[in-house]
Design a protein around this motif. Structure first.
Motif, PDB file in Angstrom:
ATOM      1  N   ILE A  35       0.964  -1.234  -0.015  1.00  0.00           N
ATOM      2  CA  ILE A  35       0.180   0.185  -0.176  1.00  0.00           C
ATOM      3  C   ILE A  35       0.686   1.192  -0.135  1.00  0.00           C
ATOM      4  CG2 ILE A  35      -1.952   0.988   1.473  1.00  0.00           C
ATOM      5  CD1 ILE A  35      -3.011  -1.531   2.229  1.00  0.00           C
ATOM      6  N   LYS A  36       0.881   1.735  -1.218  1.00  0.00           N
ATOM      7  CA  LYS A  36       2.148   2.938  -1.288  1.00  0.00           C
ATOM      8  C   LYS A  36       0.567   4.407  -0.607  1.00  0.00           C
ATOM      9  CE  LYS A  36       4.892   3.105  -2.921  1.00  0.00           C
ATOM     10  NZ  LYS A  36       6.494   2.234  -2.295  1.00  0.00           N
ATOM     11  N   ALA A  37      -0.630   4.532  -1.433  1.00  0.00           N
ATOM     12  CA  ALA A  37      -1.433   5.507  -0.914  1.00  0.00           C
ATOM     13  C   ALA A  37      -2.554   5.438   0.386  1.00  0.00           C
ATOM     14  CB  ALA A  37      -1.611   7.033  -2.003  1.00  0.00           C
ATOM     15  N   ILE A  38      -3.234   6.184   0.720  1.00  0.00           N
ATOM     16  CA  ILE A  38      -4.131   6.028   0.371  1.00  0.00           C
ATOM     17  C   ILE A  38      -5.673   6.856  -0.557  1.00  0.00           C
ATOM     18  CG2 ILE A  38      -6.629   6.685   2.149  1.00  0.00           C
ATOM     19  CD1 ILE A  38      -4.234   4.199   2.436  1.00  0.00           C
ATOM     20  N   VAL A  39      -6.312   7.037  -1.233  1.00  0.00           N
ATOM     21  CA  VAL A  39      -7.190   7.557  -2.295  1.00  0.00           C
ATOM     22  C   VAL A  39      -8.894   7.931  -1.446  1.00  0.00           C
ATOM     23  CG1 VAL A  39      -8.566   8.041  -4.493  1.00  0.00           C
ATOM     24  CG2 VAL A  39      -6.383   6.271  -4.170  1.00  0.00           C
ATOM     25  N   ASN A  40      -9.112   7.812  -1.045  1.00  0.00           N
ATOM     26  CA  ASN A  40     -10.240   7.700  -0.536  1.00  0.00           C
ATOM     27  C   ASN A  40     -10.646   6.324   1.299  1.00  0.00           C
ATOM     28  OD1 ASN A  40     -11.742   5.932  -1.028  1.00  0.00           O
ATOM     29  ND2 ASN A  40     -12.135   7.535  -3.165  1.00  0.00           N
ATOM     30  N   GLU A  41     -10.940   6.667   1.431  1.00  0.00           N
ATOM     31  CA  GLU A  41     -12.130   5.685   3.036  1.00  0.00           C
ATOM     32  C   GLU A  41     -11.951   4.208   2.185  1.00  0.00           C
ATOM     33  OE1 GLU A  41     -16.470   6.383   2.752  1.00  0.00           O
ATOM     34  OE2 GLU A  41     -15.566   8.244   4.399  1.00  0.00           O
ATOM     35  N   ASN A  42     -12.138   4.328   1.309  1.00  0.00           N
ATOM     36  CA  ASN A  42     -12.543   3.349   0.128  1.00  0.00           C
ATOM     37  C   ASN A  42     -11.729   2.354  -0.651  1.00  0.00           C
ATOM     38  OD1 ASN A  42     -14.958   4.934  -0.152  1.00  0.00           O
ATOM     39  ND2 ASN A  42     -15.943   2.614   0.990  1.00  0.00           N
ATOM     40  N   THR A  43     -10.871   3.522  -0.959  1.00  0.00           N
ATOM     41  CA  THR A  43      -9.518   2.648  -1.568  1.00  0.00           C
ATOM     42  C   THR A  43      -8.379   3.893  -1.837  1.00  0.00           C
ATOM     43  OG1 THR A  43     -11.337   3.343  -3.319  1.00  0.00           O
ATOM     44  CG2 THR A  43      -8.794   3.377  -4.538  1.00  0.00           C
ATOM     45  N   ALA A  44      -7.249   2.694  -2.225  1.00  0.00           N
ATOM     46  CA  ALA A  44      -5.286   2.640  -1.303  1.00  0.00           C
ATOM     47  C   ALA A  44      -5.725   2.487  -2.997  1.00  0.00           C
ATOM     48  CB  ALA A  44      -5.011   1.641  -1.045  1.00  0.00           C
ATOM     49  N   THR A  45      -3.948   3.099  -3.672  1.00  0.00           N
ATOM     50  CA  THR A  45      -2.828   2.772  -3.979  1.00  0.00           C
ATOM     51  C   THR A  45      -1.890   1.846  -3.674  1.00  0.00           C
ATOM     52  OG1 THR A  45      -3.133   5.102  -5.264  1.00  0.00           O
ATOM     53  CG2 THR A  45      -1.331   3.744  -5.958  1.00  0.00           C
ATOM     54  N   VAL A  46      -1.739   0.683  -3.971  1.00  0.00           N
ATOM     55  CA  VAL A  46      -1.154  -0.544  -3.575  1.00  0.00           C
ATOM     56  C   VAL A  46      -0.398  -0.778  -5.137  1.00  0.00           C
ATOM     57  CG1 VAL A  46      -0.810  -3.000  -4.002  1.00  0.00           C
ATOM     58  CG2 VAL A  46      -3.267  -1.865  -2.981  1.00  0.00           C
ATOM     59  N   ASP A  47       1.140  -0.324  -4.791  1.00  0.00           N
ATOM     60  CA  ASP A  47       1.877  -1.319  -5.905  1.00  0.00           C
ATOM     61  C   ASP A  47       2.541  -2.602  -5.725  1.00  0.00           C
ATOM     62  OD1 ASP A  47       4.848  -1.412  -6.680  1.00  0.00           O
ATOM     63  OD2 ASP A  47       5.167   0.008  -6.042  1.00  0.00           O
ATOM     64  N   MET A  48       2.317  -3.184  -7.081  1.00  0.00           N
ATOM     65  CA  MET A  48       1.876  -4.693  -7.340  1.00  0.00           C
ATOM     66  C   MET A  48       3.419  -4.697  -7.990  1.00  0.00           C
ATOM     67  SD  MET A  48      -2.065  -5.976  -7.501  1.00  0.00           S
ATOM     68  CE  MET A  48      -2.960  -3.732  -8.153  1.00  0.00           C
ATOM     69  N   GLY A  49       4.312  -5.069  -7.601  1.00  0.00           N
ATOM     70  CA  GLY A  49       5.299  -4.810  -8.205  1.00  0.00           C
ATOM     71  C   GLY A  49       6.123  -4.081  -9.641  1.00  0.00           C
ATOM     72  N   GLY A  50       6.054  -2.870  -8.651  1.00  0.00           N
ATOM     73  CA  GLY A  50       5.906  -1.745  -9.715  1.00  0.00           C
ATOM     74  C   GLY A  50       4.447  -1.571 -10.854  1.00  0.00           C
ATOM     75  N   ILE A  51       3.684  -2.504 -10.273  1.00  0.00           N
ATOM     76  CA  ILE A  51       2.352  -1.216 -10.965  1.00  0.00           C
ATOM     77  C   ILE A  51       1.321  -0.845  -9.837  1.00  0.00           C
ATOM     78  CG2 ILE A  51       0.673  -2.160 -13.091  1.00  0.00           C
ATOM     79  CD1 ILE A  51       2.430  -4.344 -13.665  1.00  0.00           C
ATOM     80  N   CYS A  52       1.403  -0.052 -10.169  1.00  0.00           N
ATOM     81  CA  CYS A  52       0.547   0.789  -9.054  1.00  0.00           C
ATOM     82  C   CYS A  52      -1.332   0.877  -9.759  1.00  0.00           C
ATOM     83  CB  CYS A  52       0.898   2.440  -8.758  1.00  0.00           C
ATOM     84  SG  CYS A  52       2.057   2.351  -7.949  1.00  0.00           S
ATOM     85  N   ARG A  53      -1.886   0.256  -9.442  1.00  0.00           N
ATOM     86  CA  ARG A  53      -3.541   0.088  -8.914  1.00  0.00           C
ATOM     87  C   ARG A  53      -4.201   1.076  -7.692  1.00  0.00           C
ATOM     88  NH1 ARG A  53      -2.272  -0.073 -13.471  1.00  0.00           N
ATOM     89  NH2 ARG A  53      -2.071  -1.898 -15.193  1.00  0.00           N
ATOM     90  N   ASP A  54      -5.213   1.022  -7.901  1.00  0.00           N
ATOM     91  CA  ASP A  54      -6.255   1.141  -7.085  1.00  0.00           C
ATOM     92  C   ASP A  54      -6.904   0.898  -6.770  1.00  0.00           C
ATOM     93  OD1 ASP A  54      -5.045   4.196  -7.034  1.00  0.00           O
ATOM     94  OD2 ASP A  54      -7.118   5.339  -8.088  1.00  0.00           O
ATOM     95  N   VAL A  55      -6.988   0.352  -5.219  1.00  0.00           N
ATOM     96  CA  VAL A  55      -7.808  -0.810  -4.647  1.00  0.00           C
ATOM     97  C   VAL A  55      -8.315  -0.628  -3.875  1.00  0.00           C
ATOM     98  CG1 VAL A  55      -7.365  -3.305  -4.354  1.00  0.00           C
ATOM     99  CG2 VAL A  55      -5.490  -2.383  -5.765  1.00  0.00           C
ATOM    100  N   ASN A  56      -9.705  -1.690  -4.211  1.00  0.00           N
ATOM    101  CA  ASN A  56     -11.107  -1.359  -3.531  1.00  0.00           C
ATOM    102  C   ASN A  56     -10.568  -2.375  -1.634  1.00  0.00           C
ATOM    103  OD1 ASN A  56     -13.439  -1.987  -1.703  1.00  0.00           O
ATOM    104  ND2 ASN A  56     -14.366  -1.087  -3.016  1.00  0.00           N
ATOM    105  N   MET A  57     -10.665  -1.385  -0.925  1.00  0.00           N
ATOM    106  CA  MET A  57     -10.471  -1.661   0.519  1.00  0.00           C
ATOM    107  C   MET A  57     -11.372  -1.928   1.606  1.00  0.00           C
ATOM    108  SD  MET A  57      -6.861  -1.607   0.111  1.00  0.00           S
ATOM    109  CE  MET A  57      -6.490  -2.229   1.863  1.00  0.00           C
ATOM    110  N   ASP A  58     -12.765  -2.381   0.842  1.00  0.00           N
ATOM    111  CA  ASP A  58     -13.863  -2.603   1.260  1.00  0.00           C
ATOM    112  C   ASP A  58     -13.989  -3.866   1.888  1.00  0.00           C
ATOM    113  OD1 ASP A  58     -14.934  -0.248   1.156  1.00  0.00           O
ATOM    114  OD2 ASP A  58     -16.154  -0.861  -0.049  1.00  0.00           O
ATOM    115  N   LEU A  59     -13.695  -5.008   2.058  1.00  0.00           N
ATOM    116  CA  LEU A  59     -13.295  -6.234   2.295  1.00  0.00           C
ATOM    117  C   LEU A  59     -12.545  -6.456   3.486  1.00  0.00           C
ATOM    118  CD1 LEU A  59     -12.760  -8.103  -0.639  1.00  0.00           C
ATOM    119  CD2 LEU A  59     -15.058  -8.004   0.738  1.00  0.00           C
ATOM    120  N   LEU A  60     -11.288  -5.420   3.370  1.00  0.00           N
ATOM    121  CA  LEU A  60     -10.296  -5.487   5.204  1.00  0.00           C
ATOM    122  C   LEU A  60     -10.729  -4.289   5.638  1.00  0.00           C
ATOM    123  CD1 LEU A  60      -7.225  -5.745   3.087  1.00  0.00           C
ATOM    124  CD2 LEU A  60      -8.414  -7.534   4.661  1.00  0.00           C
ATOM    125  N   GLY A  61     -12.051  -3.916   5.148  1.00  0.00           N
ATOM    126  CA  GLY A  61     -12.652  -3.083   6.608  1.00  0.00           C
ATOM    127  C   GLY A  61     -12.855  -1.750   6.235  1.00  0.00           C
TER     128      GLY A  61
END
Length: 92
Positions: free
Chosen positions: A9-35
């Protein structure tokens, strides 16, 4: 076959979404399943499947999973997919 990809996890976008670095490829990921997404998650590792973080994992587990994925894909020994597993985060 469904594969979950480890990422940091590299950055928080909003209360439901974080930017995740997966081997150098960053994507906004929904975090709802982790609270949801919060600043407490910065620098932590998660497994991502179809745009959702499904589990928090350790750095060691993340590195081992990525190593195995590289081995399976024939990329072992290359520096492809390395940046996501450095000790640096956007918050550090």
């Amino acid at each position: 076959m469904c594969i979950a990809i480890p990422g940091k996890i590299k950055a928080i976008v909003n209360e439901n979404t974080a930017t995740v670095d997966m081997g150098g490829i960053c994507r906004d990921v929904n975090m709802d399943l982790l609270g949801g997404a919060s600043e407490d998650l910065l620098g932590k590792y998660v497994l991502v499947h179809v745009g959702y973080a499904i589990s928090e994992i350790s750095k060691e587990e993340s590195e081992e999973t990525m190593r195995l994925l590289k081995q399976i894909s024939g990329l072992e020994g290359t520096d492809i997919f390395e940046p996501g597993f450095s000790d640096e985060t956007d918050a550090e």
